[in-house]
Design an enzyme around this catalytic site. Structure first.
Site, PDB file in Angstrom:
ATOM      1  N   HIS A   1       4.633  -2.626   0.424  1.00  0.00           N
ATOM      2  CA  HIS A   1       3.871  -1.598  -0.292  1.00  0.00           C
ATOM      3  C   HIS A   1       4.430  -0.215   0.023  1.00  0.00           C
ATOM      4  CE1 HIS A   1       0.175   0.440  -1.819  1.00  0.00           C
ATOM      5  NE2 HIS A   1       0.422   1.276  -0.822  1.00  0.00           N
ATOM      6  N   GLU A   2       4.705   0.057   1.300  1.00  0.00           N
ATOM      7  CA  GLU A   2       5.230   1.366   1.683  1.00  0.00           C
ATOM      8  C   GLU A   2       6.657   1.576   1.174  1.00  0.00           C
ATOM      9  OE1 GLU A   2       3.408   3.655   2.806  1.00  0.00           O
ATOM     10  OE2 GLU A   2       1.658   2.396   3.178  1.00  0.00           O
TER      11      GLU A   2
ATOM     12  N   HIS B   1       6.608   2.661  -2.357  1.00  0.00           N
ATOM     13  CA  HIS B   1       6.355   4.095  -2.534  1.00  0.00           C
ATOM     14  C   HIS B   1       7.676   4.871  -2.499  1.00  0.00           C
ATOM     15  CE1 HIS B   1       2.059   4.586  -2.790  1.00  0.00           C
ATOM     16  NE2 HIS B   1       1.822   3.972  -1.636  1.00  0.00           N
TER      17      HIS B   1
ATOM     18  N   GLU C   1      -0.601   4.281  -6.176  1.00  0.00           N
ATOM     19  CA  GLU C   1      -1.027   3.182  -5.308  1.00  0.00           C
ATOM     20  C   GLU C   1      -0.956   1.852  -6.054  1.00  0.00           C
ATOM     21  OE1 GLU C   1      -2.035   2.844  -2.003  1.00  0.00           O
ATOM     22  OE2 GLU C   1      -1.059   4.798  -1.894  1.00  0.00           O
TER      23      GLU C   1
END
Length: 298
Positions: A137-138, A141, A198
């Site tokens: 997930h990071e 980003h 997100e």
């Protein structure tokens, strides 16, 4: 005939200049987000962004207490390297760090492949697949250049504020109303865009963890653990403190929204999933890419 004071030349030029600057930025900075084709506004170069990420990461490592647990450090690096391989971003120099802070339930990725995990989140990840959910997930980003996007929007908002203040100074807009309008703009636009980022990181992250050989279905129990509630009880008889904040005022999707979307995307992500032990070179089916925010929500 009006009694309003005339707009001075300097004030008018300031207002025109701010408008022209905004239009120029819009004309040179519009692009499509990789993997989703979402419209993005970014005017900082990726090279500059990577350099800023490296500088920031070095500053963090100077002051942050790094974990001395070799098993945790090895695990984070192992998971990170697998995700990095799936990210296929050769211009990034990947580095992974574990910050010793059991109260910080968080992780972050900076441009250029700099990733840090706080030990506080490990009580929720539980397994390598849970950790992969967080790190993918990071990393998403960073790959989607969300930081550069927010930075660029911040500059445009500052230009907009200058224009509003110029109008106020000219007597056309009450300063209190101008500030109030900008506050409303922050709730109505800035926060939803953060939620959109997100959502995009969840979508791309699910794909990345699958490519790395981690079962994307494990993302659901991780987010359940993060919610602090059993799946069927979220938002009903089981609440976290932050769940008292309405979703439209939050920078993150609600637990229910996030988990429902992830469950809907799992069949697509499974096309990328090849558990360890399968023969090398097994062809991967292409993942259907959403082309809009409505597709991301489906």
């Amino acid at each position: 005939m009006t009694n309003d004071p005339p707009v001075s030349g300097n004030r008018f030029q300031c207002l025109v200049a701010s408008t022209v600057c905004a239009l120029l930025l819009l004309s040179v900075a519009c692009q499509k987000a990789p993997g989703t084709a979402r419209d993005q506004l970014i005017y900082i170069s990726e090279e500059k962004e990577i350099a800023l990420g490296l500088t920031a990461f070095r500053e963090v490592l100077k002051s942050a207490p790094l974990s001395r647990d070799p098993e945790v450090t090895l695990m984070v690096n192992r998971v990170g390297q697998r995700i990095a391989k799936g990210a296929n971003k050769p211009e990034y120099v990947w580095e992974f760090a574990v910050i010793e802070d059991d109260d910080q339930v968080n992780a972050f990725a900076l441009p250029g492949g700099k990733v840090a995990v706080f030990t506080g989140i490990l009580k929720y990840t539980k397994t390598e697949a849970g950790l992969a959910t967080v790190m993918a997930h990071e990393v998403a980003h960073a790959l989607q250049r969300h930081g550069a996007e927010r930075y660029s929007r911040g500059i445009l908002e500052q230009i907009g504020q200058l224009g509003a203040l110029a109008g106020a100074a000219a007597g056309g807009v009450d300063p209190g109303l101008a500030i109030g309008a900008m506050s409303a703009y922050g709730v109505g636009v800035a926060l939803p865009n953060s939620r959109e980022q997100e959502t995009e990181a969840d979508f791309i992250g699910l794909q990345l963890m699958a490519k790395a050989g981690y079962d994307p279905r494990e993302a659901v129990p991780f987010w359940e653990r993060m919610s602090g509630c059993p799946r069927k009880m979220i938002g009903k008889f089981c609440f976290r403190t932050q769940n008292a904040v309405p979703e439209f005022l939050s920078t993150h999707p609600s637990d229910v929204t996030r988990i429902n979307r992830i469950e809907a995307w799992i069949p697509q992500a499974m096309k990328f999933y090849h558990p360890e032990g399968l023969p090398p070179g097994v062809p991967e089916s292409p993942l259907k890419k959403p082309t809009s925010e409505s597709d991301l929500k489906s």
